[in-house]
Design an enzyme around this catalytic site. Structure first.
Site, PDB file in Angstrom:
ATOM      1  N   ARG A  41       0.811  -1.238   0.000  1.00 32.42           N
ATOM      2  CA  ARG A  41       0.000   0.000   0.000  1.00 32.42           C
ATOM      3  C   ARG A  41       0.833   1.272   0.000  1.00 32.42           C
ATOM      4  NH1 ARG A  41      -2.199  -3.426  -1.040  1.00 32.42           N
ATOM      5  NH2 ARG A  41      -4.189  -4.281  -0.407  1.00 32.42           N
ATOM      6  N   SER A  63     -10.594   0.493   2.939  1.00 35.40           N
ATOM      7  CA  SER A  63      -9.968   0.201   4.235  1.00 35.40           C
ATOM      8  C   SER A  63      -9.313   1.478   4.740  1.00 35.40           C
ATOM      9  CB  SER A  63      -8.895  -0.877   4.071  1.00 35.40           C
ATOM     10  OG  SER A  63      -9.496  -2.045   3.580  1.00 35.40           O
ATOM     11  N   GLU A  68      -4.677   4.710   5.685  1.00 30.83           N
ATOM     12  CA  GLU A  68      -4.317   4.409   4.297  1.00 30.83           C
ATOM     13  C   GLU A  68      -4.583   5.603   3.363  1.00 30.83           C
ATOM     14  OE1 GLU A  68      -5.582   0.498   2.577  1.00 30.83           O
ATOM     15  OE2 GLU A  68      -6.232   1.783   0.937  1.00 30.83           O
TER      16      GLU A  68
HETATM   17  C1  LIG Z   1     -15.154   1.217  -1.538  1.00 32.51           C
HETATM   18  C2  LIG Z   1     -13.652   1.292  -1.701  1.00 32.51           C
HETATM   19  C3  LIG Z   1     -12.909   0.126  -1.825  1.00 32.51           C
HETATM   20  C4  LIG Z   1     -11.515   0.183  -1.991  1.00 32.51           C
HETATM   21  N1  LIG Z   1     -10.823  -0.983  -2.118  1.00 32.51           N
HETATM   22  C5  LIG Z   1      -9.478  -0.938  -2.279  1.00 32.51           C
HETATM   23  C6  LIG Z   1      -8.747  -2.152  -2.418  1.00 32.51           C
HETATM   24  O1  LIG Z   1      -9.295  -3.251  -2.433  1.00 32.51           O
HETATM   25  N2  LIG Z   1      -7.397  -2.077  -2.552  1.00 32.51           N
HETATM   26  C7  LIG Z   1      -6.746  -0.866  -2.585  1.00 32.51           C
HETATM   27  O2  LIG Z   1      -5.520  -0.872  -2.708  1.00 32.51           O
HETATM   28  N3  LIG Z   1      -7.428   0.295  -2.463  1.00 32.51           N
HETATM   29  C8  LIG Z   1      -8.767   0.291  -2.314  1.00 32.51           C
HETATM   30  N4  LIG Z   1      -9.461   1.452  -2.178  1.00 32.51           N
HETATM   31  C9  LIG Z   1      -8.735   2.741  -2.183  1.00 32.51           C
HETATM   32  C10 LIG Z   1      -8.736   3.463  -3.551  1.00 32.51           C
HETATM   33  O3  LIG Z   1      -9.799   3.049  -4.360  1.00 32.51           O
HETATM   34  C11 LIG Z   1      -7.426   3.236  -4.319  1.00 32.51           C
HETATM   35  O4  LIG Z   1      -6.338   3.690  -3.569  1.00 32.51           O
HETATM   36  C12 LIG Z   1      -7.442   3.969  -5.668  1.00 32.51           C
HETATM   37  O5  LIG Z   1      -6.318   3.593  -6.430  1.00 32.51           O
HETATM   38  C13 LIG Z   1      -7.450   5.489  -5.526  1.00 32.51           C
HETATM   39  O6  LIG Z   1      -7.673   6.015  -6.824  1.00 32.51           O
HETATM   40  P1  LIG Z   1      -8.299   7.442  -7.034  1.00 32.51           P
HETATM   41  O7  LIG Z   1      -8.182   7.758  -8.479  1.00 32.51           O
HETATM   42  O8  LIG Z   1      -9.630   7.533  -6.427  1.00 32.51           O
HETATM   43  O9  LIG Z   1      -7.246   8.341  -6.221  1.00 32.51           O
HETATM   44  P2  LIG Z   1      -7.562   9.710  -5.470  1.00 32.51           P
HETATM   45  O10 LIG Z   1      -8.311   9.411  -4.212  1.00 32.51           O
HETATM   46  O11 LIG Z   1      -8.153  10.692  -6.389  1.00 32.51           O
HETATM   47  O12 LIG Z   1      -6.081  10.148  -5.086  1.00 32.51           O
HETATM   48  C14 LIG Z   1      -5.334   9.410  -4.140  1.00 32.51           C
HETATM   49  C15 LIG Z   1      -3.905   9.967  -4.109  1.00 32.51           C
HETATM   50  O13 LIG Z   1      -3.262   9.699  -5.342  1.00 32.51           O
HETATM   51  C16 LIG Z   1      -2.870  10.921  -5.961  1.00 32.51           C
HETATM   52  N5  LIG Z   1      -3.077  10.738  -7.405  1.00 32.51           N
HETATM   53  C17 LIG Z   1      -4.247  10.491  -8.047  1.00 32.51           C
HETATM   54  N6  LIG Z   1      -4.021  10.351  -9.367  1.00 32.51           N
HETATM   55  C18 LIG Z   1      -2.693  10.502  -9.546  1.00 32.51           C
HETATM   56  C19 LIG Z   1      -1.836  10.484 -10.676  1.00 32.51           C
HETATM   57  N7  LIG Z   1      -2.315  10.263 -11.919  1.00 32.51           N
HETATM   58  N8  LIG Z   1      -0.504  10.683 -10.499  1.00 32.51           N
HETATM   59  C20 LIG Z   1       0.003  10.902  -9.266  1.00 32.51           C
HETATM   60  N9  LIG Z   1      -0.760  10.954  -8.152  1.00 32.51           N
HETATM   61  C21 LIG Z   1      -2.078  10.762  -8.297  1.00 32.51           C
HETATM   62  C22 LIG Z   1      -3.765  11.992  -5.364  1.00 32.51           C
HETATM   63  O14 LIG Z   1      -3.184  13.270  -5.449  1.00 32.51           O
HETATM   64  C23 LIG Z   1      -3.878  11.498  -3.935  1.00 32.51           C
HETATM   65  O15 LIG Z   1      -2.715  11.853  -3.224  1.00 32.51           O
HETATM   66  C24 LIG Z   1     -10.853   1.432  -2.014  1.00 32.51           C
HETATM   67  C25 LIG Z   1     -11.614   2.608  -1.882  1.00 32.51           C
HETATM   68  C26 LIG Z   1     -12.995   2.538  -1.736  1.00 32.51           C
HETATM   69  C27 LIG Z   1     -13.792   3.813  -1.603  1.00 32.51           C
END
Ligand SMILES: Cc1cc2nc3c(=O)[nH]c(=O)nc-3n(C[C@H](O)[C@H](O)[C@H](O)COP(=O)(O)OP(=O)(O)OC[C@H]3O[C@@H](n4cnc5c(N)ncnc54)[C@H](O)[C@@H]3O)c2cc1C
Length: 364
Positions: free
Chosen positions: A174, A251, A356
């Site tokens: 993570r 999580s 996380e």
């Molecule tokens: C219901 C639910 C279930 C989930 N299950 C999992 C799981 O099973 N496993 C898991 O690992 N995670 C899980 N997550 C967490 C999350 O979905 C992941 O971490 C996902 O990859 C975040 O993507 P996002 O585009 O929403 O990022 P955001 O929330 O928009 O951003 C997260 C971080 O990444 C940065 N960021 C975003 N895009 C970029 C980019 N292109 N370049 C550089 N930095 C960037 C942002 O600035 C921020 O710091 C879950 C979340 C939810 C709500």
């Protein structure tokens, strides 16, 4: 207020700008105050141009994918929130190339529909493809790091665009060198997929049991995807606007990895509280031992739905590791609940849980 000259240049570069946009509309926790400016970038080229312009002008920026791993303060973000939207996905013979703005689960679904294996265990994870290397997303025994062939980055210190080998990203459980940093922006990822339509070897016991196979076996990729989605839904881990158990960041705490030297006193503390005969779930931490954050939270006395129906923020009623907004919450409510849980687990077992999600303008 954004300098009108910079505003003009951003628009000229192709960004769609809006002001005072509530970030609660753009995060899966549905929390967060306003963004001074939201700059939506319809293509990766626009994204690069916009971020270079903002960096040259030293404007504070926040990169926003699907908002599913962000906890943003009630004060919002006094700068430019940059939305990443290019959804391009190209399938090769044994590769998939996806732009940062592609919705991750759409990429998984597309590979599965095309008969490619490898990504299916990561079905149902919300958010964008560009964010997947940031915290090396993982589920059901697979991490995205094991699939990455190369990652295209914008180096925000030099403005240079280049492809990097995944070994440069410090990918581990993570996390990566990209998390909690803003000097690199993921533009695209290329992954290796299996052209034979078989899933990755199924190493996660719960999933293997649900599929009726032994650990290490493989199944057709579509069958694995369906089973993963069903398991995730049963835990509130697939977004559903009608289900407050999914108004979360997934999580909320990572599973703690305990160094070998600290493990005996931690296990003693757990057994003293929970019972000498307790079988404590333990997994290889490489190095150290990984414990289950959800198990510790429950054993510390925080059950599903804690602290109860009156509270605007609660542990999910389906999964103790998800902190959820029941509809009327503020970020400060969520921060308070997170601190209560973290401090309660630490007082009970001497284990400090780490959040996380990435926090913006607030801390746990
Ligand atoms: C219901 C639910 C279930 C989930 N299950 C999992 C799981 O099973 N496993 C898991 O690992 N995670 C899980 N997550 C967490 C999350 O979905 C992941 O971490 C996902 O990859 C975040 O993507 P996002 O585009 O929403 O990022 P955001 O929330 O928009 O951003 C997260 C971080 O990444 C940065 N960021 C975003 N895009 C970029 C980019 N292109 N370049 C550089 N930095 C960037 C942002 O600035 C921020 O710091 C879950 C979340 C939810 C709500």
């Amino acid at each position: 207020m954004l300098d009108p000259l910079i505003r003009g240049r951003l628009e000229q570069a192709g960004a769609q700008l809006s002001e005072r946009v509530p970030l609660s509309r753009l995060t899966t926790l549905r929390l967060g105050g306003p963004a001074a400016v939201l700059a939506e970038c319809p293509s990766t080229d626009v994204l690069v141009a916009v971020v270079r312009l903002l960096d040259d002008a030293r404007v504070p920026t926040l990169i926003l994918g699907g908002g599913s791993n962000l906890l943003i303060s009630d004060d919002g973000f006094d700068g430019v929130v940059v939305g990443v939207a290019d959804a391009g996905v190209e399938l090769g013979e044994d590769t998939v190339l996806a732009q940062a703005g592609a919705v991750w689960d759409d990429v998984v679904a597309k590979t599965v529909a095309a008969g490619f294996g490898g990504l299916e265990c990561l079905s149902g994870i919300p958010g964008s493809t560009g964010a997947t290397p940031v915290q090396n997303v993982g589920a059901y025994g697979v991490e995205v790091g094991s699939l990455l062939r190369r990652v295209q980055l914008l180096d925000r210190t030099t403005g240079e665009v280049r492809w990097v080998d995944p070994s440069e990203l410090g990918l581990s459980y993570r996390t990566s060198v990209l998390k909690h940093r803003s000097d690199a922006l993921v533009l695209a990822v290329e992954m290796t997929v299996r052209p034979d339509g078989a899933s990755a070897p199924l190493t996660y016991r719960e999933l293997a049991v649900a599929l009726g196979v032994r650990e290490g076996e493989q199944r057709p990729t579509a069958e694995v995807r369906d089973t993963v989605l069903a398991l995730r839904r049963s835990k509130g881990m697939v977004l559903d606007g009608n289900d407050h158990d999914t108004w979360s960041a997934g999580s909320f705490f990572t599973n703690p990895v305990i160094p070998d030297a600290s493990l005996p006193p931690v296990l003693d503390a757990i057994k003293a509280k929970v019972g000498e005969d307790t079988k404590v779930p333990q997994f290889p931490g490489n190095p150290g031992t990984k414990l289950s954050a959800g198990w510790l939270i429950e054993r510390a006395g925080f059950g599903r739905g804690y602290p109860g129906v009156e509270s605007p923020v609660r542990l999910s009623t389906k999964h103790t590791l998800a902190l959820t907004n029941r509809g009327q919450a503020s970020t400060s409510d969520l921060v308070a609940l997170a601190r209560t849980i973290r401090d309660g687990v630490e007082a009970a077992f001497g284990v400090r849980l780490e959040p996380e999600p990435v926090t913006v303008g607030c801390s746990i």
